[in-house]
Design a protein around this motif. Structure first.
Motif, PDB file in Angstrom:
ATOM      1  N   UNK A  75       1.077  -1.268   0.107  1.00 28.08           N
ATOM      2  CA  UNK A  75       0.068   0.145  -0.020  1.00 28.08           C
ATOM      3  C   UNK A  75       0.970   1.069   0.089  1.00 28.08           C
ATOM      4  N   UNK A  76       0.333   2.365  -0.667  1.00 27.46           N
ATOM      5  CA  UNK A  76       1.023   3.592  -0.751  1.00 27.46           C
ATOM      6  C   UNK A  76       0.509   4.308   0.610  1.00 27.46           C
ATOM      7  N   UNK A  77       1.486   5.078   1.107  1.00 28.67           N
ATOM      8  CA  UNK A  77       1.209   5.925   2.207  1.00 28.67           C
ATOM      9  C   UNK A  77      -0.106   6.852   2.165  1.00 28.67           C
ATOM     10  N   UNK A  78      -0.308   7.480   0.900  1.00 27.35           N
ATOM     11  CA  UNK A  78      -1.332   8.316   0.653  1.00 27.35           C
ATOM     12  C   UNK A  78      -2.582   7.477   0.253  1.00 27.35           C
ATOM     13  N   UNK A  79      -2.684   6.246   0.439  1.00 27.43           N
ATOM     14  CA  UNK A  79      -3.888   5.613   0.265  1.00 27.43           C
ATOM     15  C   UNK A  79      -4.311   4.723   1.566  1.00 27.43           C
ATOM     16  N   UNK A  80      -3.295   5.233   2.626  1.00 26.88           N
ATOM     17  CA  UNK A  80      -3.939   4.735   3.904  1.00 26.88           C
ATOM     18  C   UNK A  80      -5.203   5.117   4.315  1.00 26.88           C
ATOM     19  N   UNK A  94       5.515  11.708  -3.928  1.00 22.65           N
ATOM     20  CA  UNK A  94       4.681  12.748  -4.790  1.00 22.65           C
ATOM     21  C   UNK A  94       3.942  13.649  -3.922  1.00 22.65           C
ATOM     22  N   UNK A  95       3.190  13.334  -3.263  1.00 21.05           N
ATOM     23  CA  UNK A  95       2.258  14.308  -2.394  1.00 21.05           C
ATOM     24  C   UNK A  95       2.513  14.294  -1.036  1.00 21.05           C
TER      25      UNK A  95
END
Length: 227
Positions: free
Chosen positions: A102-107, A128-129
């Motif tokens: 999982x990407x951190x921004x999708x937590x 990126x964000x």
């Protein structure tokens, strides 16, 4: 698996973290994991705590949290190679740490819940964000987040320093954000943390080039952010 087969398996991958597998065998990573563990001041006793390791890489800190008694540990990373290496170490250590690709921004707190202790170590400058990621970290943390950032400092300036710098990354034309300590602390408070302490800093070096009268430095800073 005998020692020879195990060493052959380890040599198939490029490792980053140095993880102890047996009394005298470690993953061949260059990072001094034990030294960073000392710097981040992870509590010695994590009994009854839930721990989230964001950007876990091969899982050193997640496995260490389990060793210190954490009741539940979740490790998260979005790199396929890291996932493979994590599961090798998990099998060898007979660990119960869980892994999510999982990407951190999708937590999302609705899917993974909340954690007493969140680790967010040297991830920010890869994203990126990155500021969206801080909001995500805060949303899943109940007690404290232990974080590591590359931050900017100024020397020789007689005016207020800018909050952010843009630096050239190693990968060609790619650019990265380099926040100052003060800006980072304020941004973490905007994300929902009530208190932010800088507990360690290291690896300071001067950046090349000048902007006006500013001389830039960069360093790694370890913060504890409390909900």
């Amino acid at each position: 698996m005998n020692r020879t087969d195990l060493m052959d398996l380890l040599q198939r991958f490029k490792w980053y973290q140095r993880i102890r597998l047996t009394d005298d065998l470690y993953t061949p990573g260059p990072m001094d994991s034990e030294e960073k563990l000392r710097l981040i001041q992870l509590p010695e006793d994590l009994r009854g705590k839930s721990v989230l390791d964001i950007g876990c890489n091969e899982g050193f800190f997640a496995f260490e949290a389990e060793r210190r008694g954490a009741a539940y540990v979740l490790a998260v990373d979005s790199d396929a190679a890291a996932r493979k290496k994590f599961h090798i170490v998990k099998h060898l250590l007979k660990s119960n740490v869980e892994f999510l690709f999982l990407n951190v921004t999708d937590l999302d707190e609705r899917t993974i819940g909340h954690f007493d202790v969140t680790l967010f170590l040297s991830v920010f400058h890869h994203l990126k964000d990155p500021f969206l990621a801080l909001d995500r970290v805060a949303s899943v943390t109940d007690e404290v987040a232990i974080m590591e950032f590359i931050v900017a400092g100024m020397k020789g300036a007689d005016v207020e320093e800018p909050p952010l710098l843009i630096r050239r990354m190693r990968e060609g034309p790619k650019r990265g954000l380099l926040p100052t300590r003060a800006f980072l602390v304020e941004r973490l408070k905007q994300s929902g943390f009530a208190k932010v302490d800088i507990i360690a800093s290291y690896w300071k070096k001067r950046l090349e080039g000048y902007v006006g009268r500013f001389r830039f430095t960069q360093e790694r800073a370890v913060l504890k952010a409390y909900r």
